[in-house]
Design an enzyme around this catalytic site. Structure first.
Site, PDB file in Angstrom:
ATOM      1  N   GLU A   1       4.694  -5.433   1.892  1.00  0.00           N
ATOM      2  CA  GLU A   1       6.049  -5.364   2.441  1.00  0.00           C
ATOM      3  C   GLU A   1       6.947  -6.458   1.867  1.00  0.00           C
ATOM      4  O   GLU A   1       6.477  -7.551   1.535  1.00  0.00           O
ATOM      5  CB  GLU A   1       5.997  -5.497   3.967  1.00  0.00           C
ATOM      6  CG  GLU A   1       5.197  -4.388   4.618  1.00  0.00           C
ATOM      7  CD  GLU A   1       4.841  -4.664   6.072  1.00  0.00           C
ATOM      8  OE1 GLU A   1       4.523  -3.704   6.790  1.00  0.00           O
ATOM      9  OE2 GLU A   1       4.884  -5.842   6.483  1.00  0.00           O
TER      10      GLU A   1
ATOM     11  N   HIS B   1      -1.305  -7.554  -2.979  1.00  0.00           N
ATOM     12  CA  HIS B   1      -1.628  -8.467  -1.892  1.00  0.00           C
ATOM     13  C   HIS B   1      -3.108  -8.373  -1.533  1.00  0.00           C
ATOM     14  O   HIS B   1      -3.824  -7.505  -2.016  1.00  0.00           O
ATOM     15  CB  HIS B   1      -0.770  -8.155  -0.662  1.00  0.00           C
ATOM     16  CG  HIS B   1      -0.973  -6.761  -0.127  1.00  0.00           C
ATOM     17  ND1 HIS B   1      -0.431  -5.650  -0.743  1.00  0.00           N
ATOM     18  CD2 HIS B   1      -1.655  -6.286   0.942  1.00  0.00           C
ATOM     19  CE1 HIS B   1      -0.768  -4.562  -0.062  1.00  0.00           C
ATOM     20  NE2 HIS B   1      -1.512  -4.922   0.955  1.00  0.00           N
TER      21      HIS B   1
ATOM     22  N   ASP C   1      -3.720   3.116  -1.871  1.00  0.00           N
ATOM     23  CA  ASP C   1      -3.503   1.741  -2.327  1.00  0.00           C
ATOM     24  C   ASP C   1      -4.288   1.504  -3.603  1.00  0.00           C
ATOM     25  O   ASP C   1      -5.515   1.686  -3.629  1.00  0.00           O
ATOM     26  CB  ASP C   1      -3.969   0.748  -1.268  1.00  0.00           C
ATOM     27  CG  ASP C   1      -3.021   0.631  -0.091  1.00  0.00           C
ATOM     28  OD1 ASP C   1      -2.059  -0.143  -0.194  1.00  0.00           O
ATOM     29  OD2 ASP C   1      -3.247   1.340   0.917  1.00  0.00           O
TER      30      ASP C   1
ATOM     31  N   LYS D   1       8.818  -1.215   0.751  1.00  0.00           N
ATOM     32  CA  LYS D   1       8.489  -1.115   2.178  1.00  0.00           C
ATOM     33  C   LYS D   1       9.007  -2.329   2.930  1.00  0.00           C
ATOM     34  O   LYS D   1       8.824  -3.470   2.494  1.00  0.00           O
ATOM     35  CB  LYS D   1       6.975  -0.998   2.349  1.00  0.00           C
ATOM     36  CG  LYS D   1       6.492  -0.870   3.784  1.00  0.00           C
ATOM     37  CD  LYS D   1       4.981  -0.711   3.786  1.00  0.00           C
ATOM     38  CE  LYS D   1       4.399  -0.719   5.180  1.00  0.00           C
ATOM     39  NZ  LYS D   1       2.924  -0.628   5.161  1.00  0.00           N
TER      40      LYS D   1
ATOM     41  N   GLU E   1       6.811   5.292   8.283  1.00  0.00           N
ATOM     42  CA  GLU E   1       5.414   5.394   8.691  1.00  0.00           C
ATOM     43  C   GLU E   1       5.263   4.761  10.060  1.00  0.00           C
ATOM     44  O   GLU E   1       6.118   3.981  10.492  1.00  0.00           O
ATOM     45  CB  GLU E   1       4.491   4.719   7.681  1.00  0.00           C
ATOM     46  CG  GLU E   1       4.736   3.228   7.521  1.00  0.00           C
ATOM     47  CD  GLU E   1       3.939   2.611   6.390  1.00  0.00           C
ATOM     48  OE1 GLU E   1       3.259   1.590   6.637  1.00  0.00           O
ATOM     49  OE2 GLU E   1       3.989   3.139   5.267  1.00  0.00           O
ATOM     50  N   ASN E   2       4.208   5.103  10.759  1.00  0.00           N
ATOM     51  CA  ASN E   2       3.942   4.470  12.043  1.00  0.00           C
ATOM     52  C   ASN E   2       3.341   3.088  11.827  1.00  0.00           C
ATOM     53  O   ASN E   2       2.607   2.856  10.867  1.00  0.00           O
ATOM     54  CB  ASN E   2       3.021   5.340  12.905  1.00  0.00           C
ATOM     55  CG  ASN E   2       1.796   5.854  12.161  1.00  0.00           C
ATOM     56  OD1 ASN E   2       1.911   6.429  11.077  1.00  0.00           O
ATOM     57  ND2 ASN E   2       0.621   5.645  12.736  1.00  0.00           N
ATOM     58  N   ALA E   3       3.663   2.168  12.736  1.00  0.00           N
ATOM     59  CA  ALA E   3       3.182   0.795  12.600  1.00  0.00           C
ATOM     60  C   ALA E   3       1.790   0.613  13.194  1.00  0.00           C
ATOM     61  O   ALA E   3       1.021  -0.236  12.746  1.00  0.00           O
ATOM     62  CB  ALA E   3       4.160  -0.163  13.286  1.00  0.00           C
ATOM     63  N   LEU E   4       1.460   1.412  14.213  1.00  0.00           N
ATOM     64  CA  LEU E   4       0.192   1.303  14.917  1.00  0.00           C
ATOM     65  C   LEU E   4      -0.463   2.673  14.990  1.00  0.00           C
ATOM     66  O   LEU E   4       0.211   3.691  14.807  1.00  0.00           O
ATOM     67  CB  LEU E   4       0.430   0.756  16.335  1.00  0.00           C
ATOM     68  CG  LEU E   4       0.980  -0.674  16.433  1.00  0.00           C
ATOM     69  CD1 LEU E   4       1.375  -0.989  17.866  1.00  0.00           C
ATOM     70  CD2 LEU E   4      -0.031  -1.682  15.916  1.00  0.00           C
TER      71      LEU E   4
ATOM     72  N   HIS F   1      10.414  -6.170  15.327  1.00  0.00           N
ATOM     73  CA  HIS F   1      11.253  -5.735  16.452  1.00  0.00           C
ATOM     74  C   HIS F   1      11.235  -6.702  17.629  1.00  0.00           C
ATOM     75  O   HIS F   1      12.026  -6.553  18.559  1.00  0.00           O
ATOM     76  CB  HIS F   1      10.808  -4.354  16.935  1.00  0.00           C
ATOM     77  CG  HIS F   1       9.344  -4.273  17.266  1.00  0.00           C
ATOM     78  ND1 HIS F   1       8.821  -4.740  18.451  1.00  0.00           N
ATOM     79  CD2 HIS F   1       8.295  -3.793  16.552  1.00  0.00           C
ATOM     80  CE1 HIS F   1       7.515  -4.537  18.468  1.00  0.00           C
ATOM     81  NE2 HIS F   1       7.166  -3.972  17.323  1.00  0.00           N
TER      82      HIS F   1
ATOM     83  N   THR G   1       8.775   0.928   8.899  1.00  0.00           N
ATOM     84  CA  THR G   1       7.693   1.128   9.867  1.00  0.00           C
ATOM     85  C   THR G   1       8.231   1.216  11.293  1.00  0.00           C
ATOM     86  O   THR G   1       9.421   1.118  11.533  1.00  0.00           O
ATOM     87  CB  THR G   1       6.685  -0.023   9.785  1.00  0.00           C
ATOM     88  OG1 THR G   1       7.346  -1.245  10.151  1.00  0.00           O
ATOM     89  CG2 THR G   1       6.131  -0.164   8.378  1.00  0.00           C
TER      90      THR G   1
ATOM     91  N   ASP H   1      -6.799  -3.900   9.311  1.00  0.00           N
ATOM     92  CA  ASP H   1      -7.592  -4.141   8.103  1.00  0.00           C
ATOM     93  C   ASP H   1      -9.074  -4.086   8.446  1.00  0.00           C
ATOM     94  O   ASP H   1      -9.569  -4.882   9.250  1.00  0.00           O
ATOM     95  CB  ASP H   1      -7.264  -5.512   7.499  1.00  0.00           C
ATOM     96  CG  ASP H   1      -5.896  -5.554   6.848  1.00  0.00           C
ATOM     97  OD1 ASP H   1      -5.258  -4.495   6.773  1.00  0.00           O
ATOM     98  OD2 ASP H   1      -5.477  -6.643   6.419  1.00  0.00           O
TER      99      ASP H   1
ATOM    100  N   ARG I   1      -3.549   6.179   9.903  1.00  0.00           N
ATOM    101  CA  ARG I   1      -4.132   6.483   8.637  1.00  0.00           C
ATOM    102  C   ARG I   1      -5.308   7.399   8.864  1.00  0.00           C
ATOM    103  O   ARG I   1      -5.741   7.591  10.006  1.00  0.00           O
ATOM    104  CB  ARG I   1      -4.491   5.185   7.898  1.00  0.00           C
ATOM    105  CG  ARG I   1      -5.876   4.753   7.781  1.00  0.00           C
ATOM    106  CD  ARG I   1      -6.101   3.448   7.004  1.00  0.00           C
ATOM    107  NE  ARG I   1      -5.115   2.404   6.954  1.00  0.00           N
ATOM    108  CZ  ARG I   1      -4.366   2.120   5.901  1.00  0.00           C
ATOM    109  NH1 ARG I   1      -4.546   2.821   4.788  1.00  0.00           N
ATOM    110  NH2 ARG I   1      -3.490   1.171   5.952  1.00  0.00           N
TER     111      ARG I   1
END
Length: 536
Positions: free
Chosen positions: A263, A170, A130, A371, A459-462, A376, A418, A178, A495
């Site tokens: 996003e 952002h 980033d 992104k 990418e994975n969300a969690l 969901h 994601t 975060d 990550r």
């Protein structure tokens, strides 16, 4: 523990106790070493199964076949799809959010270097970084400090890794995952103090400082520049400063930040205002610039009284059936509701269209991407309320993602999506009231992009450390029996952190990387942690 391998599969049902939990943040009901013994895949490619002998009679799991006949209760059968020889999907790893500090210095560079070397040893293709607007252009407009990023990129290049770069326009802090706080540039926040309408605003007038409202894309309210000009100047500065990394093909892709968390969506579910999963969120169009746009659209439509937001959407944590707007047969599908949602979603698409046009000018033919978030929850309802408040007009009688894919196609931009690790069944077990369907959403979005022939990354969300999550990612990355052989263009893991680097977790990750690359693994079909094997 003794293992016997075979190549015939007996359909089984396994009855286990309550699933283990990974963490409060993860909706995946497995941890490393836990395994349900259920069939995950079927189809043309070989399935390898293993019978795992349990250590004692206390560990035994009752197993019955489809005809309620007893199957050897001493063994637990596991199935996995064999990805050996399939297309290679590059794997990148996101670096920590705070890898560069506010003084533009690399944080804990020696430890980071060791971690990068470890990633390289297991053939990870590259990393994602980033580049924070709030760090680089922190204090003075058009004065950019790229010092820390140059040092970091040089470290990465020397190890032979590639780089995906995120233009992060952002704020960092306040969202799931975060662990640092990086605000918007100080000079922007000063403007916001006198003109808070530069931020997205909800119906109650609460401002969200996470990013700038799309209503000022063309408004000269940022020291004489529009938001679009500010974004372009920043991207162009990066392109010039890092020219050698582009020329040497070290930078493989630029992901352009288009909203909160980078996003393309409205900040419709902010934790800072009390949102909790699976709340429907709220519309974020009440700054004066977007309200003027809505009023003008209503005038053109011939119904000036439609120039307002809906007044029966309740609050962030409401359910669809608890509102007059989102309930089945609600106002979302009225003449006014369709007008409002068309306008709201069009503002989102137009913002992406404008910023990506600027990105292509700045990056001169290099690969760019956008992104999308995986909203969901409430997917199994008629209104898809959480998607609507986020700007995706994807109610049950509409396709909300086709128009976005078409916009990305216009700019030759890839789509990054994601939540590819999430299973619908697991969501139903954890939050049955959410009526979520991540698998259905992933399938819809990926096909919307593939239908217009744009690259699709994910990418994975969690956080994900277990084989269950990795197998779901693989399943989405390389769809079974796809007649066109379509697959993800790359996958980015969220990550790099100490938990990933723990021994057992990293072994699972290394195994996952091999399978993404189409390589064979020796323990296919064996439960995680299994040590002894013998061929039968």
């Amino acid at each position: 523990m003794a293992i016997r391998l075979n190549h015939s599969v007996i359909p089984v049902t396994v009855k286990l106790g309550a699933p283990a939990r990974v963490s409060a943040r993860s909706s995946l009901p497995f941890s490393v070493g836990d395994w349900r013994g259920v069939s995950l895949f079927s189809g043309a490619r070989p399935l390898v199964s293993a019978k795992v002998k349990l250590k004692s009679t206390e560990d035994r799991v009752p197993i019955e076949d489809s005809n309620d006949q007893l199957v050897d209760e001493e063994f637990l059968q596991i199935e996995e799809r064999d990805f050996a020889g399939t297309a290679s999907v590059p794997v990148y790893v996101m670096l920590p959010l705070g890898v560069i500090d506010m003084n533009s210095e690399v944080v804990e560079s020696e430890e980071l270097l060791d971690q990068l070397r470890t990633l390289k040893l297991v053939n990870v293709d590259g990393v994602m970084v980033d580049c924070w607007w709030g760090i680089v252009e922190a204090r003075t407009p058009q004065v950019y400090n790229w010092t820390g990023y140059k040092k970091l990129f040089q470290m990465i290049r020397e190890l032979g890794l590639k780089i995906q770069v995120v233009m992060s326009f952002h704020e960092c802090g306040g969202n799931v995952g975060d662990d640092v706080t990086i605000q918007l540039p100080e000079w922007v926040r000063k403007i916001g103090q006198s003109n808070p309408d530069i931020y997205f605003t909800d119906r109650a007038g609460r401002r969200n400082t996470e990013c700038l409202t799309w209503g000022i894309d063309k408004q000269r309210v940022l020291r004489g520049r529009t938001a679009l000009e500010v974004y372009f100047d920043y991207m162009r500065s990066f392109r010039v400063e890092f020219d050698e990394f582009f020329e040497d093909k070290i930078i493989t892709e630029i992901e352009v930040g288009l909203g909160p968390c980078g996003e393309l969506r409205y900040p419709s579910y902010p934790a800072q205002y009390g949102w909790k999963y699976p709340g429907i969120g709220e519309f974020q169009c009440y700054d004066k610039y977007l309200m003027k746009s809505l009023e003008e659209a209503a005038e053109v439509r011939g119904h000036s009284f439609w120039g307002r937001g809906p007044d029966n959407t309740e609050s962030y944590n409401s359910t669809p059936h608890g509102t007059g707007f989102f309930r089945d047969g609600g106002d979302y599908d009225s003449y006014y509701g369709r007008f409002f949602l068309n306008w709201y979603s069009r503002v989102l698409i137009d913002h992406g269209d404008r910023v990506l046009a600027m990105a292509n000018l700045a990056f001169e033919g290099n690969c760019i991407a956008a992104k999308l978030s995986g909203i969901h929850w409430w997917y199994k309802t008629a209104s898809h309320a959480a998607e609507l408040t986020a700007g995706f007009y994807n109610s049950s009688n509409r396709d909300g993602y086709g128009p976005i894919a078409a916009m990305l196609k216009k700019h030759d931009a890839a789509l990054n999506f994601t939540c590819v690790e999430l299973r619908t069944l697991a969501q139903h077990e954890d939050f049955p009231e959410a009526l979520a369907d991540p698998e259905g959403l992933v399938w819809q979005v990926l096909n919307a992009a593939w239908d217009v022939s744009i690259p699709v990354a994910s990418e994975n969300a969690l956080p994900c450390y277990d084989r269950e999550g990795y197998n779901k990612i693989l399943e989405n990355a390389k769809p079974l029996n796809d007649p066109d052989g379509r697959h993800l263009s790359c996958f980015t893991y969220l990550r790099l952190n100490p938990t990933l680097m723990e021994s057992q977790n990293f072994k699972e990750f290394e195994r996952f990387v091999k399978r993404m690359h189409g390589e064979a693994v020796p323990d296919l079909g064996l439960a995680p942690g299994t040590q002894e094997t013998e061929s039968e």
